[in-house]
Motif scaffolding. Structure first.
Motif, PDB file in Angstrom:
ATOM      1  N   ARG A   1      80.096  67.900 -73.383  1.00 50.02           N
ATOM      2  CA  ARG A   1      81.097  67.188 -74.206  1.00 50.02           C
ATOM      3  C   ARG A   1      82.153  66.947 -74.017  1.00 50.02           C
ATOM      4  O   ARG A   1      82.574  67.898 -73.150  1.00 50.02           O
ATOM      5  CB  ARG A   1      81.569  67.039 -75.755  1.00 50.02           C
ATOM      6  N   CYS A   2      83.079  65.701 -73.981  1.00 56.70           N
ATOM      7  CA  CYS A   2      84.040  65.633 -73.094  1.00 56.70           C
ATOM      8  C   CYS A   2      84.031  65.300 -71.848  1.00 56.70           C
ATOM      9  O   CYS A   2      83.367  64.786 -71.343  1.00 56.70           O
ATOM     10  CB  CYS A   2      85.543  66.906 -73.633  1.00 56.70           C
ATOM     11  N   GLY A   3      84.956  66.099 -70.251  1.00 56.39           N
ATOM     12  CA  GLY A   3      85.323  65.503 -68.999  1.00 56.39           C
ATOM     13  C   GLY A   3      83.924  66.297 -68.175  1.00 56.39           C
ATOM     14  O   GLY A   3      83.382  66.223 -67.497  1.00 56.39           O
ATOM     15  N   MET A   4      83.068  67.118 -69.147  1.00 53.87           N
ATOM     16  CA  MET A   4      82.560  68.482 -68.594  1.00 53.87           C
ATOM     17  C   MET A   4      80.650  67.726 -68.264  1.00 53.87           C
ATOM     18  O   MET A   4      79.927  68.111 -67.010  1.00 53.87           O
ATOM     19  CB  MET A   4      82.239  69.397 -69.671  1.00 53.87           C
ATOM     20  N   PRO A   5      80.248  66.705 -69.394  1.00 57.69           N
ATOM     21  CA  PRO A   5      79.458  66.206 -68.404  1.00 57.69           C
ATOM     22  C   PRO A   5      79.079  65.641 -67.088  1.00 57.69           C
ATOM     23  O   PRO A   5      78.423  65.626 -66.208  1.00 57.69           O
ATOM     24  CB  PRO A   5      78.697  65.168 -69.502  1.00 57.69           C
ATOM     25  N   TYR A   6      80.450  64.661 -66.640  1.00 58.60           N
ATOM     26  CA  TYR A   6      80.625  64.141 -65.543  1.00 58.60           C
ATOM     27  C   TYR A   6      81.086  65.112 -65.014  1.00 58.60           C
ATOM     28  O   TYR A   6      80.769  64.866 -63.191  1.00 58.60           O
ATOM     29  CB  TYR A   6      82.292  63.740 -65.707  1.00 58.60           C
ATOM     30  N   MET A   7      80.890  66.239 -64.663  1.00 54.36           N
ATOM     31  CA  MET A   7      80.832  67.624 -63.875  1.00 54.36           C
ATOM     32  C   MET A   7      79.417  67.910 -62.965  1.00 54.36           C
ATOM     33  O   MET A   7      79.604  68.492 -62.246  1.00 54.36           O
ATOM     34  CB  MET A   7      81.972  68.043 -64.141  1.00 54.36           C
ATOM     35  N   VAL A   8      78.795  68.225 -64.225  1.00 52.86           N
ATOM     36  CA  VAL A   8      77.955  68.642 -64.437  1.00 52.86           C
ATOM     37  C   VAL A   8      76.650  68.159 -63.870  1.00 52.86           C
ATOM     38  O   VAL A   8      76.516  67.535 -65.327  1.00 52.86           O
ATOM     39  CB  VAL A   8      77.624  69.934 -65.340  1.00 52.86           C
TER      40      VAL A   8
END
Length: 378
Positions: free
Chosen positions: A306-313
């Motif tokens: 959720r939030c910004g984390m799926p854009y990183m991993v």
């Protein structure tokens, strides 16, 4: 070449070896790399709690101005006492450009000086997980003033596509996509992995959701795994920390859970050297530094979907995205990484490759400096 006076208005650590929180760490890393540009005259302006008077110090070819932080509500002061103090100081300093961070964006939005604002987080979202009374009301007030500030600022740096999506709904600003920088040392760490070590770095509070990681580790221990969860972070919610400590004791996990407290950047590096997995199960994050640092060190990441984390991993490539409410889901992803040496190595190598382009401080400084030039030349 004419010097460019840059006012870098932000939270800045009192001890550069021990930054407190993501904004301080980002500011430290970015200022350090921007100092490599000889045409920049960098003036860091920051508010310091407990300071009796304004002080100046020189650090890394940079001048740091530490102003006494007004007592009282962070929100009210950002709109009144702190805003007046910062605005007046900047008018006297007469910078060519302002780069404001976090709540300082509210303090500078009325100044007619070229400026850019980096959105590090959504305080109104974080407030819902905070201590104290009237959380919902305080969140709504923060939401109103944060969004009003975005609408007034002509230029915004977005640290994540998640930030861009939310800010662009309320702001006509020109938005520049630039990730947060981390210390270059994370890219050169020598791996000394210890089997079964899971590391997390976040303050202990409901928003960071540390207890769910403890529960996931309990599942692995019950299944016969020799694992150790190492938690680096100060306590910001005593009640939550007590609940977690009691859960650890009740389930006989003391030897499997190590609470390290707040540690230095050097200690974080040492912990990452030994870690087999990095984990963060937060409910609300934009672009957490811990994930960036783990990726740079070549460690698979297990984090929230959720939030910004799926854009990183990248799920299944650099780690796994998990349901932050489901300890069984988290334990399953830990198990997959810990059981497969080849998978762990491949995920770590891919993570490091991505981190080098996105988070290396020289690359971030180059992109940030290009924004300054763009604004000054327009």
């Amino acid at each position: 070449m004419k010097k460019i006076k840059l006012a870098f208005v932000t939270q800045f650590p009192a001890d550069t070896n021990l930054p407190l929180g993501g904004v301080e760490a980002v500011s430290l890393n970015l200022v350090r790399s921007l100092a490599a540009y000889p045409e920049l005259d960098i003036q860091v302006i920051t508010l310091c709690a407990g300071a009796a008077e304004t002080s100046l110090e020189s650090w890394n070819n940079t001048t740091i101005h530490r102003l006494p932080k007004p007592k009282g509500s962070e929100l009210l002061n950002a709109l009144s006492k702190s805003k007046v103090l910062i605005s007046n100081y900047l008018l006297k300093l007469k910078p060519d450009i302002i780069h404001a961070h976090d709540t300082y964006g509210i303090m500078v939005n009325s100044l007619s000086i070229p400026k850019v604002f980096t959105v590090h987080g959504f305080i109104y979202g974080d407030t819902l997980f905070s201590n104290g009374s009237f959380k919902w009301l305080r969140s709504k007030l923060w939401e109103h003033f944060e969004k009003s500030s975005w609408a007034k600022l002509p230029n915004i740096i977005s640290i994540s596509p998640y930030v861009r999506e939310r800010v662009s709904l309320f702001s006509p600003a020109a938005i520049y996509d630039i990730d947060n920088p981390i210390s270059d040392h994370f890219f050169t760490l020598e791996r000394k992995e210890k089997k079964g070590v899971i590391f997390t770095s976040a303050v202990i509070c409901p928003r960071k959701n540390t207890l769910i990681l403890v529960k996931a580790v309990a599942i692995l221990v019950k299944a016969g795994y020799d694992v150790e969860l190492r938690v680096a972070g100060s306590v910001s919610d005593e009640r939550y920390a007590q609940e977690m400590s009691e859960w650890i004791a009740e389930h006989d996990l003391v030897k499997h859970i190590k609470l390290l407290g707040r540690i230095s950047t050097q200690r974080v590096m040492e912990e990452l050297q030994a870690a087999a997995v990095y984990a963060l199960a937060s409910f609300e994050e934009n672009s957490p530094m811990g994930i960036e640092e783990a990726m740079a060190a070549g460690i698979p990441v297990v984090t929230s979907n959720r939030c910004g984390m799926p854009y990183m991993v990248r799920n299944n490539e650099t780690g796994y995205l998990i349901n932050p409410f489901d300890e069984n889901n988290i334990a399953d992803k830990f198990r997959r990484i810990l059981d497969d040496d080849n998978l762990r190595l491949a995920m770590g190598e891919k993570a490091k490759e991505l981190a080098l382009d996105l988070y290396h401080s020289e690359n971030v400084a180059r992109r940030t400096y290009a924004v300054y030039r763009d604004l000054l030349d327009s």
